[in-house]
Write a protein that holds these residues in place. Structure first.
Motif, PDB file in Angstrom:
ATOM      1  N   THR A 251      89.852 135.769  30.042  1.00 28.55           N
ATOM      2  CA  THR A 251      90.765 134.470  30.205  1.00 28.55           C
ATOM      3  C   THR A 251      89.972 133.068  30.617  1.00 28.55           C
ATOM      4  O   THR A 251      90.185 132.202  29.975  1.00 28.55           O
ATOM      5  N   ALA A 252      89.255 133.285  31.725  1.00 29.18           N
ATOM      6  CA  ALA A 252      88.571 132.312  32.163  1.00 29.18           C
ATOM      7  C   ALA A 252      87.808 131.629  31.068  1.00 29.18           C
ATOM      8  O   ALA A 252      87.555 130.325  30.971  1.00 29.18           O
ATOM      9  N   TYR A 253      87.016 132.621  30.627  1.00 31.91           N
ATOM     10  CA  TYR A 253      86.021 132.209  29.550  1.00 31.91           C
ATOM     11  C   TYR A 253      86.659 131.377  28.283  1.00 31.91           C
ATOM     12  O   TYR A 253      86.062 130.295  27.824  1.00 31.91           O
ATOM     13  N   LEU A 254      87.808 131.894  27.819  1.00 28.50           N
ATOM     14  CA  LEU A 254      88.565 131.228  26.640  1.00 28.50           C
ATOM     15  C   LEU A 254      89.175 129.879  27.070  1.00 28.50           C
ATOM     16  O   LEU A 254      89.055 128.958  26.439  1.00 28.50           O
ATOM     17  N   VAL A 255      89.449 129.725  28.374  1.00 27.90           N
ATOM     18  CA  VAL A 255      90.219 128.404  28.808  1.00 27.90           C
ATOM     19  C   VAL A 255      89.002 127.681  28.902  1.00 27.90           C
ATOM     20  O   VAL A 255      88.960 126.438  28.465  1.00 27.90           O
ATOM     21  N   LYS A 256      87.865 127.836  29.384  1.00 28.33           N
ATOM     22  CA  LYS A 256      86.651 127.068  29.472  1.00 28.33           C
ATOM     23  C   LYS A 256      86.164 126.597  27.924  1.00 28.33           C
ATOM     24  O   LYS A 256      85.731 125.536  27.837  1.00 28.33           O
ATOM     25  N   GLU A 257      86.057 127.691  27.138  1.00 26.41           N
ATOM     26  CA  GLU A 257      85.910 127.465  25.836  1.00 26.41           C
ATOM     27  C   GLU A 257      86.634 126.379  25.002  1.00 26.41           C
ATOM     28  O   GLU A 257      86.383 125.404  24.405  1.00 26.41           O
ATOM     29  N   VAL A 258      88.306 126.501  25.081  1.00 31.39           N
ATOM     30  CA  VAL A 258      88.961 125.588  24.613  1.00 31.39           C
ATOM     31  C   VAL A 258      88.621 124.129  25.005  1.00 31.39           C
ATOM     32  O   VAL A 258      89.226 123.309  24.404  1.00 31.39           O
ATOM     33  N   ALA A 259      88.446 124.086  26.453  1.00 33.28           N
ATOM     34  CA  ALA A 259      88.451 122.819  27.001  1.00 33.28           C
ATOM     35  C   ALA A 259      86.961 122.115  26.571  1.00 33.28           C
ATOM     36  O   ALA A 259      86.864 121.038  27.019  1.00 33.28           O
ATOM     37  N   LYS A 260      86.221 122.837  25.900  1.00 36.46           N
ATOM     38  CA  LYS A 260      84.720 122.299  25.891  1.00 36.46           C
ATOM     39  C   LYS A 260      84.689 121.010  24.839  1.00 36.46           C
ATOM     40  O   LYS A 260      85.424 121.334  24.033  1.00 36.46           O
ATOM     41  N   ARG A 261      84.160 120.088  25.334  1.00 35.80           N
ATOM     42  CA  ARG A 261      84.027 118.699  24.438  1.00 35.80           C
ATOM     43  C   ARG A 261      83.108 118.984  23.497  1.00 35.80           C
ATOM     44  O   ARG A 261      82.200 119.969  23.400  1.00 35.80           O
ATOM     45  N   HIS A 262      82.927 118.127  22.377  1.00 37.33           N
ATOM     46  CA  HIS A 262      82.164 118.275  21.352  1.00 37.33           C
ATOM     47  C   HIS A 262      80.770 118.037  21.617  1.00 37.33           C
ATOM     48  O   HIS A 262      79.805 118.859  21.368  1.00 37.33           O
ATOM     49  N   GLY A 263      80.476 117.300  22.635  1.00 36.58           N
ATOM     50  CA  GLY A 263      79.122 116.875  23.314  1.00 36.58           C
ATOM     51  C   GLY A 263      78.686 118.206  23.640  1.00 36.58           C
ATOM     52  O   GLY A 263      77.413 118.540  23.713  1.00 36.58           O
ATOM     53  N   ASP A 264      79.582 118.815  24.501  1.00 36.04           N
ATOM     54  CA  ASP A 264      79.084 120.252  25.168  1.00 36.04           C
ATOM     55  C   ASP A 264      78.704 121.366  23.983  1.00 36.04           C
ATOM     56  O   ASP A 264      77.857 122.030  24.163  1.00 36.04           O
ATOM     57  N   LYS A 265      79.436 121.321  22.999  1.00 37.07           N
ATOM     58  CA  LYS A 265      79.110 122.320  21.871  1.00 37.07           C
ATOM     59  C   LYS A 265      77.777 121.852  21.094  1.00 37.07           C
ATOM     60  O   LYS A 265      77.048 122.894  20.832  1.00 37.07           O
ATOM     61  N   VAL A 266      77.416 120.682  21.244  1.00 39.84           N
ATOM     62  CA  VAL A 266      76.167 120.262  20.485  1.00 39.84           C
ATOM     63  C   VAL A 266      75.150 120.754  21.457  1.00 39.84           C
ATOM     64  O   VAL A 266      73.904 121.244  20.988  1.00 39.84           O
ATOM     65  N   GLU A 267      75.321 120.418  22.837  1.00 37.57           N
ATOM     66  CA  GLU A 267      74.415 121.169  23.657  1.00 37.57           C
ATOM     67  C   GLU A 267      74.161 122.544  23.559  1.00 37.57           C
ATOM     68  O   GLU A 267      72.850 122.927  23.768  1.00 37.57           O
ATOM     69  N   ALA A 268      75.165 123.340  23.573  1.00 28.99           N
ATOM     70  CA  ALA A 268      74.889 124.873  23.272  1.00 28.99           C
ATOM     71  C   ALA A 268      74.186 125.100  21.955  1.00 28.99           C
ATOM     72  O   ALA A 268      73.367 125.888  21.968  1.00 28.99           O
TER      73      ALA A 268
END
Length: 500
Positions: free
Chosen positions: A360-377
């Motif tokens: 649950t914590a992982y999904l909450v974190k993923e949903v809140a992830k900004r576009h820039g964070d996704k690019v960094e991944a």
């Protein structure tokens, strides 16, 4: 398309027009060509949900690169057992597809399967140690004999230049590579299979929803149908029903009222991918590169940078980025999750919620992830990736199984589950992974459970279509090598040599 205006009968009704129903239909037409079969799909084309190429990663899952099939034990050791099972299952799929191609029952294999090497890639001391242990555990087995291992940046760059270019040369990395890996367009394969079915007497009905299912007095099933475009309703009677509706299967299974459906719930997980269609960039990467999942992440969220072939065009895919939606299907309803709750599954669902707070914590974190964070991944796998070269697309919806457990009350299961009614008149498939890649062995299991009297008589035909059926290839290296070469030839694949 003309809607069915009156009640009629079929020996077999397939609910859902994805890879599972199409595969089961192909088996039935091969094993019992005189049986009457009808297929119903709520959308206007086959394979538009989870089977669609942009709704999944297209990996021919053979455990060559997926690290979650061979996790490290507490003592650091790695067991090859699950990886061996997954690989052998995929070999059966390859053999069945080869049979269909050789018999000219489906079109050119280049339309749905291509050679793309499978790689595992890890960063850091601990992950490097794990990957080497995994390599040493798998390498002695015939189906993994071609696997290579390296910690050398230069060698890894030869395999997959984009994951090394721009990376700190002092960073500790490791990779394995299996040249015989594949990319599969399961949407294209589904269309090939449904075309074959339609040309061989199967009644294909698109734009048709199955709205109800009830047990008939003769032991079969009465299905209520709706054609939303006109509002028309009809019924069909079936001796046997397969509920292969992906995320929509749970509701129909619950509606059937069979005891075997009691206690099952579903936990939906959505996702997104980055897609790059720039031909110059795509030409620099020929691999499916899988890494390690984040702590608390479901197996389907393992990050990977993939080569894809869709409609003859090469592109790149990175992800997935997990999310949450209460839909059970991409084209479903936000009410799917709440309407699936029953007195029989509420305790397992609550138990799973309590025991999976990290998810649950992982999904909450993923949903809140900004576009820039996704690019960094993305840049962890492709250091020089430029934001403007990638578009974010929504992946298919997955529904993980929640089932009763005597000790915990309920558990979250990440694989697939074959459900069969006691009398063999109904079968269903729940779950998500490894899914399409193992459609063939999964459907064989379903046939065995639902047609036990017929199954013994089908053994010869099954063996004819899949020479490796009933054989552990890991224990028969010569047969394993022979079948890999034969299927590679039929499916026009590269990367398999006689020395394997």
């Amino acid at each position: 398309m003309t809607f069915i205006s009156k009640t009629h009968h079929a020996d077999v009704v397939l609910i859902g027009g994805g890879i599972m129903s199409a595969t089961l239909g192909a088996f039935i037409k091969q094993l019992e060509p005189n049986w009457t079969v009808s297929l119903f799909e709520r959308l206007d084309e086959p394979g538009l949900e989870s089977s669609d190429p942009w709704n999944n990663a297209g990996t021919g899952h053979a455990a060559l690169c997926e690290l979650n099939y061979s996790p490290a034990a507490k003592d650091g050791s790695v067991s090859p057992s699950k990886a061996l099972v997954i690989n052998e299952q995929f070999q059966l799929s390859r053999q069945f597809w080869s049979h269909l191609v050789e018999q000219k029952l489906i079109g050119s294999p280049k339309g749905f399967i291509n050679t793309v090497p499978h790689m595992s890639f890890v960063i850091g001391e601990d992950h490097t140690k794990f990957l080497k242990t995994r390599y040493e555990a798998l390498k002695p087995h015939p189906l993994f004999r071609s696997m290579e291992y390296s910690e050398d940046h230069a060698q890894i760059a030869k395999w997959a230049p984009l994951i090394v270019k721009g990376r700190d040369p002092k960073q500790r990395v490791a990779a394995t590579r299996a040249a015989e890996g594949t990319d599969v367009d399961f949407g294209a394969l589904t269309r090939e299979l449904t075309t074959y079915l339609g040309n061989n007497g199967v009644e294909i009905n698109y734009g048709h929803s199955v709205t109800g299912i009830s047990k008939a007095s003769d032991g079969g099933w009465d299905l209520s149908l709706k054609y939303p475009k006109s509002g028309e309703h009809s019924k069909i009677h079936a001796k046997f029903v397969f509920v292969g509706a992906g995320g929509g299967a749970l509701h129909l299974l619950q509606a059937s009222g069979i005891p075997e459906s009691k206690g099952y719930g579903g936990f939906p997980v959505s996702g997104q991918f980055f897609r790059c269609t720039d031909e110059d960039i795509a030409a620099q990467h020929s691999a499916k590169v899988y890494g390690q999942a984040s702590v608390g992440a479901p197996p389907m969220s393992v990050p990977h940078l993939d080569t894809r072939y869709v409609n003859g065009k090469r592109s790149l895919l990175f992800g997935p980025y997990a999310g949450f939606s209460t839909n059970f299907l991409k084209n479903g309803s936000y009410l799917d999750l709440p309407l699936s709750i029953r007195p029989s599954n509420i305790i397992p669902m609550l138990a799973v919620a309590k025991d999976n707070m990290d998810l649950t914590a992982y999904l909450v974190k993923e949903v809140a992830k900004r576009h820039g964070d996704k690019v960094e991944a993305l840049r962890e796998y492709y250091p020089e990736a430029k934001d403007g070269d990638w578009e974010l697309i929504t992946a298919g919806q997955r529904v993980q199984i929640i089932k009763k457990d005597p000790q915990k009350g309920g558990i979250l299961q990440f694989g697939t589950e074959v459900i069969a009614g006691r009398d063999g008149s109904i079968g269903a498939l729940l779950g998500a992974s490894p899914g399409a890649s193992t459609a063939v062995p999964i459907m064989i299991e379903l046939l065995q459970k639902t047609f036990p009297k017929n199954f013994k008589g089908w053994q010869g035909k099954l063996k004819e279509m899949m020479p490796g059926y009933g054989v552990k290839l890991d224990e028969n290296p010569e047969l394993a090598a022979e079948l890999e070469l034969a299927t590679a030839s039929s499916l026009q694949l590269e990367g398999v040599s006689a020395g394997r």
